[in-house]
Design an enzyme around this catalytic site. Structure first.
Site, PDB file in Angstrom:
ATOM      1  N   ASP A  71     -46.187   2.315 -32.994  1.00  0.00           N
ATOM      2  CA  ASP A  71     -46.012   1.023 -32.459  1.00  0.00           C
ATOM      3  C   ASP A  71     -44.707   0.636 -32.643  1.00  0.00           C
ATOM      4  OD1 ASP A  71     -48.546   1.118 -31.778  1.00  0.00           O
ATOM      5  OD2 ASP A  71     -49.161  -0.669 -32.865  1.00  0.00           O
ATOM      6  N   HIS A 107     -47.684   9.253 -35.202  1.00  0.00           N
ATOM      7  CA  HIS A 107     -48.464  10.355 -34.626  1.00  0.00           C
ATOM      8  C   HIS A 107     -47.798  11.383 -34.000  1.00  0.00           C
ATOM      9  CE1 HIS A 107     -52.366   8.003 -35.228  1.00  0.00           C
ATOM     10  NE2 HIS A 107     -51.358   6.984 -35.291  1.00  0.00           N
ATOM     11  N   SER A 164     -39.659   0.341 -41.047  1.00  0.00           N
ATOM     12  CA  SER A 164     -39.325   1.618 -40.856  1.00  0.00           C
ATOM     13  C   SER A 164     -38.923   2.151 -39.662  1.00  0.00           C
ATOM     14  CB  SER A 164     -40.468   2.569 -41.485  1.00  0.00           C
ATOM     15  OG  SER A 164     -41.226   2.190 -42.742  1.00  0.00           O
TER      16      SER A 164
END
Length: 299
Positions: free
Chosen positions: A117, A173, A260
């Protein structure tokens, strides 16, 4: 350079929105005030401050911060596997797992999806300049990788920068299937990776602590997946098994507390980036995205 609020585009509605940034006043001081810049280079960029804050977010007392954070930033806890009262620390909440149905993954074999996201920004050719960044801040693949062979492999390739704000889901992911190689850690500083900081110095990506690994895929060639450390990020944790075959959407790892960035580097002539992402990027605007959403197709 004048301070400006962070703008981004909602991919579903095409609205231009203003980001509500935790600690934005602090960032304004650090990157737009001469005394702040002094503190930034003497103290804030150092590992000990981020490590200290990370330990604070790991303490049991930090659970008291969760409920207010959820309310202030309107975080959808229906997606979370755990309920608020089940977390043992703020970091436990920060690295929360989501229910599988919370993210729809595009499993078309010819698509590359977002690994996380965040807000995405695309550079179609890494060696091309962009109006989004200040002139003179050259991004060097050689410096980034500390490996000239890899730098040559990805020269003139595509770069996708996905920025995770503190309010985002902080697990990342795999963007496609393939064989994942071991992760390489490169030590460095802990500058912020917010647009406030990047507009001042794009070279932060070559200066901050980072890890990267190569995903050898059938449709996109070698894809570099890099995780960038930042101010107040307590750690980068890899949860995957090196030298294994992985599927699109499987978890690779997670960040402890803080904003991040995940960077994807794709070899030249291997991908066509989605038009809306590219158009927004060319205008200097990030696009909001969720893990599993299509970002481009193989050539």
């Amino acid at each position: 350079m004048n301070f400006e609020k962070i703008k981004y585009k909602d991919r579903k509605t095409s609205e231009i929105l203003t980001e509500d940034v935790p600690g934005e006043k602090f960032l304004k001081f650090l990157y737009y005030n001469p005394f702040g810049k002094l503190a930034l280079n003497l103290i804030v960029k150092r590992k000990f401050l981020s490590s200290l804050y990370g330990r604070k977010m790991n303490s049991h007392k930090s659970v008291n911060l969760i409920e207010n954070f959820v309310k202030t930033y309107n975080i959808n806890m229906e997606e979370s596997v755990k309920k608020i009262h089940e977390f043992t620390s703020f970091n436990d909440f920060f690295i929360r797992k989501l229910k599988p149905e919370s993210r729809k993954i595009d499993f078309n074999k010819n698509t590359l999806v977002s690994p996380c996201d965040g807000k995405i920004f695309a550079l179609e050719r890494i060696n091309d300049s962009s109006k989004f960044f200040l002139k003179g801040d050259e991004f060097s693949l050689g410096e980034f990788f500390k490996d000239e062979k890899l730098a040559k492999k990805f020269f003139s390739g595509t770069m996708l920068i996905i920025r995770l704000a503190p309010v985002d889901y902080h697990r990342y992911h795999f963007p496609c299937e393939g064989k994942i190689l071991p992760s390489k850690l490169i030590g460095g500083n802990y500058f912020s990776v917010s647009p406030h900081a990047i507009k001042q110095n794009f070279r932060i990506f070559c200066e901050n602590k980072r890890e990267f690994s190569i995903l050898k895929s059938k449709n996109f060639g070698d894809v570099c997946i890099a995780e960038i450390g930042a101010t107040m990020v307590g750690g980068i944790v890899q949860t995957y098994k090196a030298n294994s075959m992985v599927k699109k959407g499987e978890e690779k790892g997670y960040f402890y507390f803080g904003g991040s960035t995940v960077i994807l580097l794709i070899e030249k002539n291997k991908i066509i980036i989605d038009e809306d992402i590219l158009e927004n990027s060319n205008r200097g605007i990030e696009t909001q995205i969720k893990m599993g959403e299509k970002v481009g197709i193989s050539i």
